[in-house]
Design a protein around this motif. Structure first.
Motif, PDB file in Angstrom:
ATOM      1  N   LYS A 228       0.847  -1.193   0.000  1.00 40.99           N
ATOM      2  CA  LYS A 228       0.000   0.000   0.000  1.00 40.99           C
ATOM      3  C   LYS A 228       0.879   1.238   0.000  1.00 40.99           C
ATOM      4  N   ALA A 229       0.651   2.103  -0.974  1.00 47.97           N
ATOM      5  CA  ALA A 229       1.439   3.328  -1.085  1.00 47.97           C
ATOM      6  C   ALA A 229       0.872   4.402  -0.172  1.00 47.97           C
ATOM      7  N   GLU A 230       1.722   5.356   0.182  1.00 45.39           N
ATOM      8  CA  GLU A 230       1.289   6.456   1.023  1.00 45.39           C
ATOM      9  C   GLU A 230       0.475   7.445   0.199  1.00 45.39           C
ATOM     10  N   LYS A 231      -0.576   7.923   0.756  1.00 45.75           N
ATOM     11  CA  LYS A 231      -1.367   8.929   0.075  1.00 45.75           C
ATOM     12  C   LYS A 231      -0.789  10.296   0.413  1.00 45.75           C
ATOM     13  N   ASN A 232      -0.554  11.120  -0.602  1.00 46.86           N
ATOM     14  CA  ASN A 232       0.074  12.407  -0.410  1.00 46.86           C
ATOM     15  C   ASN A 232      -0.994  13.470  -0.210  1.00 46.86           C
ATOM     16  N   SER A 239       4.957  20.375   0.430  1.00 49.69           N
ATOM     17  CA  SER A 239       5.673  19.557  -0.545  1.00 49.69           C
ATOM     18  C   SER A 239       6.960  20.235  -0.998  1.00 49.69           C
ATOM     19  N   ILE A 240       6.878  21.530  -1.279  1.00 46.42           N
ATOM     20  CA  ILE A 240       8.069  22.273  -1.697  1.00 46.42           C
ATOM     21  C   ILE A 240       9.096  22.310  -0.581  1.00 46.42           C
ATOM     22  N   GLY A 241       8.612  22.417   0.684  1.00 47.34           N
ATOM     23  CA  GLY A 241       9.517  22.399   1.831  1.00 47.34           C
ATOM     24  C   GLY A 241      10.320  21.107   1.903  1.00 47.34           C
ATOM     25  N   LEU A 242       9.675  19.975   1.584  1.00 49.64           N
ATOM     26  CA  LEU A 242      10.379  18.691   1.585  1.00 49.64           C
ATOM     27  C   LEU A 242      11.369  18.610   0.431  1.00 49.64           C
ATOM     28  N   LEU A 243      10.996  19.152  -0.720  1.00 50.33           N
ATOM     29  CA  LEU A 243      11.896  19.116  -1.870  1.00 50.33           C
ATOM     30  C   LEU A 243      13.171  19.904  -1.614  1.00 50.33           C
ATOM     31  N   MET A 363      13.754  10.719  -6.317  1.00 56.48           N
ATOM     32  CA  MET A 363      12.529  10.383  -5.596  1.00 56.48           C
ATOM     33  C   MET A 363      12.840   9.463  -4.418  1.00 56.48           C
ATOM     34  N   ASP A 364      13.684   8.448  -4.681  1.00 58.15           N
ATOM     35  CA  ASP A 364      14.075   7.517  -3.617  1.00 58.15           C
ATOM     36  C   ASP A 364      14.844   8.235  -2.514  1.00 58.15           C
ATOM     37  N   TYR A 365      15.770   9.114  -2.913  1.00 56.79           N
ATOM     38  CA  TYR A 365      16.574   9.838  -1.930  1.00 56.79           C
ATOM     39  C   TYR A 365      15.694  10.744  -1.074  1.00 56.79           C
ATOM     40  N   GLY A 366      14.723  11.400  -1.703  1.00 60.37           N
ATOM     41  CA  GLY A 366      13.819  12.254  -0.950  1.00 60.37           C
ATOM     42  C   GLY A 366      12.992  11.467   0.046  1.00 60.37           C
ATOM     43  N   GLU A 367      12.493  10.308  -0.379  1.00 57.47           N
ATOM     44  CA  GLU A 367      11.724   9.449   0.536  1.00 57.47           C
ATOM     45  C   GLU A 367      12.607   8.944   1.662  1.00 57.47           C
ATOM     46  N   TRP A 368      13.848   8.604   1.350  1.00 52.42           N
ATOM     47  CA  TRP A 368      14.789   8.075   2.342  1.00 52.42           C
ATOM     48  C   TRP A 368      15.142   9.120   3.401  1.00 52.42           C
ATOM     49  N   THR A 369      15.293  10.369   2.994  1.00 58.22           N
ATOM     50  CA  THR A 369      15.726  11.414   3.926  1.00 58.22           C
ATOM     51  C   THR A 369      14.567  12.093   4.659  1.00 58.22           C
ATOM     52  N   THR A 370      13.374  12.126   4.031  1.00 59.27           N
ATOM     53  CA  THR A 370      12.258  12.839   4.660  1.00 59.27           C
ATOM     54  C   THR A 370      11.133  11.924   5.118  1.00 59.27           C
ATOM     55  N   GLY A 371      11.116  10.686   4.603  1.00 62.19           N
ATOM     56  CA  GLY A 371      10.055   9.752   4.968  1.00 62.19           C
ATOM     57  C   GLY A 371       8.820   9.854   4.087  1.00 62.19           C
ATOM     58  N   THR A 372       8.789  10.806   3.171  1.00 65.08           N
ATOM     59  CA  THR A 372       7.634  11.007   2.288  1.00 65.08           C
ATOM     60  C   THR A 372       8.087  10.993   0.837  1.00 65.08           C
ATOM     61  N   ARG A 373       7.405  10.211   0.021  1.00 67.34           N
ATOM     62  CA  ARG A 373       7.747  10.129  -1.392  1.00 67.34           C
ATOM     63  C   ARG A 373       6.904  11.125  -2.178  1.00 67.34           C
ATOM     64  N   LEU A 456      14.823   1.556   2.331  1.00 72.46           N
ATOM     65  CA  LEU A 456      13.520   1.714   1.682  1.00 72.46           C
ATOM     66  C   LEU A 456      12.824   0.356   1.514  1.00 72.46           C
ATOM     67  N   LYS A 457      13.604  -0.668   1.214  1.00 78.66           N
ATOM     68  CA  LYS A 457      13.028  -2.003   1.096  1.00 78.66           C
ATOM     69  C   LYS A 457      12.417  -2.447   2.418  1.00 78.66           C
ATOM     70  N   LYS A 458      13.160  -2.189   3.494  1.00 79.74           N
ATOM     71  CA  LYS A 458      12.660  -2.549   4.817  1.00 79.74           C
ATOM     72  C   LYS A 458      11.393  -1.770   5.162  1.00 79.74           C
ATOM     73  N   LYS A 459      11.374  -0.492   4.808  1.00 74.32           N
ATOM     74  CA  LYS A 459      10.208   0.346   5.090  1.00 74.32           C
ATOM     75  C   LYS A 459       8.980  -0.187   4.340  1.00 74.32           C
ATOM     76  N   HIS A 460       9.153  -0.533   3.062  1.00 72.45           N
ATOM     77  CA  HIS A 460       8.029  -0.999   2.263  1.00 72.45           C
ATOM     78  C   HIS A 460       7.524  -2.361   2.729  1.00 72.45           C
ATOM     79  N   GLU A 461       8.453  -3.204   3.158  1.00 72.74           N
ATOM     80  CA  GLU A 461       8.045  -4.522   3.672  1.00 72.74           C
ATOM     81  C   GLU A 461       7.223  -4.389   4.959  1.00 72.74           C
TER      82      GLU A 461
END
Length: 462
Positions: A228-232, A239-243, A363-373, A456-461
């Motif tokens: 299940k993906a996260e709903k944004n 969003s810009i703040g995370l970017l 995208m992966d790096y942003g999710e890894w560092t902020t927790g949100t994709r 990220l693999k661990k998070k998704h699992e």
């Protein structure tokens, strides 16, 4: 719960398979071919305006630069919309329809009616904005998201981008071989342009929509490989703040801007061959020999795995610098134009043809560092950078040549106009390649990739 597309005899989506069929990668390339040829055609808009319609190079260049302000708003707005799109066709795939509208407006633009100079300035500007601020915004904004949601492992993503790059570049080179000869003969009148654009536009619009028909997203609604993906639900400001925390995104955006600026600075190519080389049809010969660049894409997946995406990027940029030095020193010599052009092409390959692999990394790096994709805004900001590069290139060509005193109806140009053409075709691209190489030295995703992918693999699992 969402559903997965069953599009082969075993009910396994092609994008999710470990081994992807070659034909599926070629099908994915159909829209890329259409869009790439559209870019080649649009690169001639300054020439069309000055030498066919007799409009001012400075005014046209200024209008193209102004259009980028509109692009800034539409790109951010579209990225925000994309992050919230949920349809039965998927998240990104529905927006593929804009390739049809892109060609429709291109046909209109190159059929400027007789309505006086002011009317033609307005007509060109409106069509250019619709092509770039609306159609190209949607198409560029979905590309990396569509890729990530259609091919669910990095091996297939790199493979399909390599196939896409090969097919797109091969098709574009074939078009570039034919196009200069057409420019030198039928492309000298407004009627000639009008007679070309309708059949060309319809054919490439049909080719472009094939990807929507054939390539379905593996992820539909909120399901990706059963996770299940996260709903944004973040606001645009959040969003810009995370970017802003994604340092590698800004490096890639900078590289993308300069790569597209360099590529579209080739809008000066027609002028260079017409006035410096003295034979506009020789563009076709240079285009034929540049096909040597195409096989380089075949080895890109292997090089990417062995060297990493960072070293591959830096190595190609260094080759591009060498190519520009050869082309600059050789001047109008055909041999150095061919050699320099081939090396120039290799220099732009990683960002031009493999950009989506770099964006997925971001995208992966942003999710890894902020927790949100965040997918839509990442893709849209990068798309904005490419369009600004396109627009600035066309704007610079028009403005610089206007300042230098270029006259589209003159048989021979002034020394200052010729100097401006040489600067735009050789000197400025060389400077930009050097800046890109320096910028790429700070792109170090490969050094954190193993830990990032494991986390990220661990998070998704979970």
């Amino acid at each position: 719960m969402g559903k997965k597309n069953k599009i082969n005899e075993k009910g396994v989506p092609y994008g999710a398979r470990q081994k992807m069929p070659l034909w599926y990668g070629i099908a994915w390339s159909s829209r890329g071919v259409s869009a790439a040829i559209n870019v080649v055609v649009l690169m001639q808009i300054t020439y069309y305006c000055t030498d066919i319609l007799g409009l001012s190079a400075s005014i046209i260049g200024g209008l193209f630069l102004v259009s980028k302000i509109i692009d800034a708003f539409t790109d951010l707005g579209f990225g925000f919309i994309l992050d919230r799109t949920r349809t039965r066709f998927g998240k990104a795939r529905p927006y593929e329809i804009f390739i049809v509208f892109e060609w429709l407006f291109t046909i209109f633009m190159y059929n400027a009616p007789e309505m006086g100079k002011t009317g033609q300035y307005i007509w060109i500007f409106v069509m250019y904005v619709l092509i770039n601020a609306v159609c190209a915004t949607a198409l560029g904004g979905i590309d990396s998201v569509y890729l990530a949601r259609t091919f669910t492992n990095s091996k297939n993503q790199i493979s399909v981008m390599s196939i896409n790059g090969f097919v797109v570049m091969f098709s574009t080179i074939i078009f570039n071989i034919w196009f200069p000869n057409w420019l030198a003969t039928s492309g000298t009148t407004q009627a000639g342009w009008a007679s070309l654009m309708l059949p060309l536009g319809i054919t490439l619009a049909v080719i472009g929509i094939l990807r929507f028909i054939i390539c379905k997203e593996v992820v539909v609604d909120d399901v990706k490989e059963g996770v299940k993906a996260e709903k944004n639900d973040l606001s645009l400001k959040e969003s810009i703040g995370l970017l802003k925390k994604n340092k590698y995104l800004f490096i890639i955006v900078g590289l993308m801007f300069m790569t597209f600026l360099v590529n579209n600075m080739q809008a000066a190519t027609t002028y260079y061959f017409k006035y410096i080389v003295g034979d506009i049809s020789l563009q076709g010969i240079v285009a034929i020999t540049s096909m040597i660049v195409v096989p380089a894409l075949v080895v890109f997946p292997v090089l990417s795995r062995k060297l990493g995406t960072t070293k591959l990027l830096q190595g190609c940029l260094l080759i591009g610098i060498i190519g520009m030095l050869i082309r600059t020193i050789g001047g109008p010599n055909l041999a150095t134009l061919i050699i320099g052009g081939c090396l120039f092409g290799i220099g732009t390959l990683p960002i031009s043809m493999m950009i989506n692999t770099y964006l997925i990394d971001c995208m992966d790096y942003g999710e890894w560092t902020t927790g949100t994709r965040i997918e839509g805004l990442v893709a849209s900001i990068a798309n904005f950078a490419s369009k600004v590069g396109n627009g600035v290139a066309l704007g610079l060509v028009g403005v610089v040549m206007g300042i230098a005193g270029y006259d589209g109806y003159a048989e021979v140009q002034s020394a200052s106009a010729n100097a401006a053409i040489i600067f735009l075709y050789n000197i400025l691209p060389l400077i930009l390649f050097v800046i890109m190489l320096i910028l790429s030295l700070n792109y170090k995703v490969d050094s954190v990739r193993p830990q990032m992918e494991a986390d990220l693999k661990k998070k998704h699992e979970e």
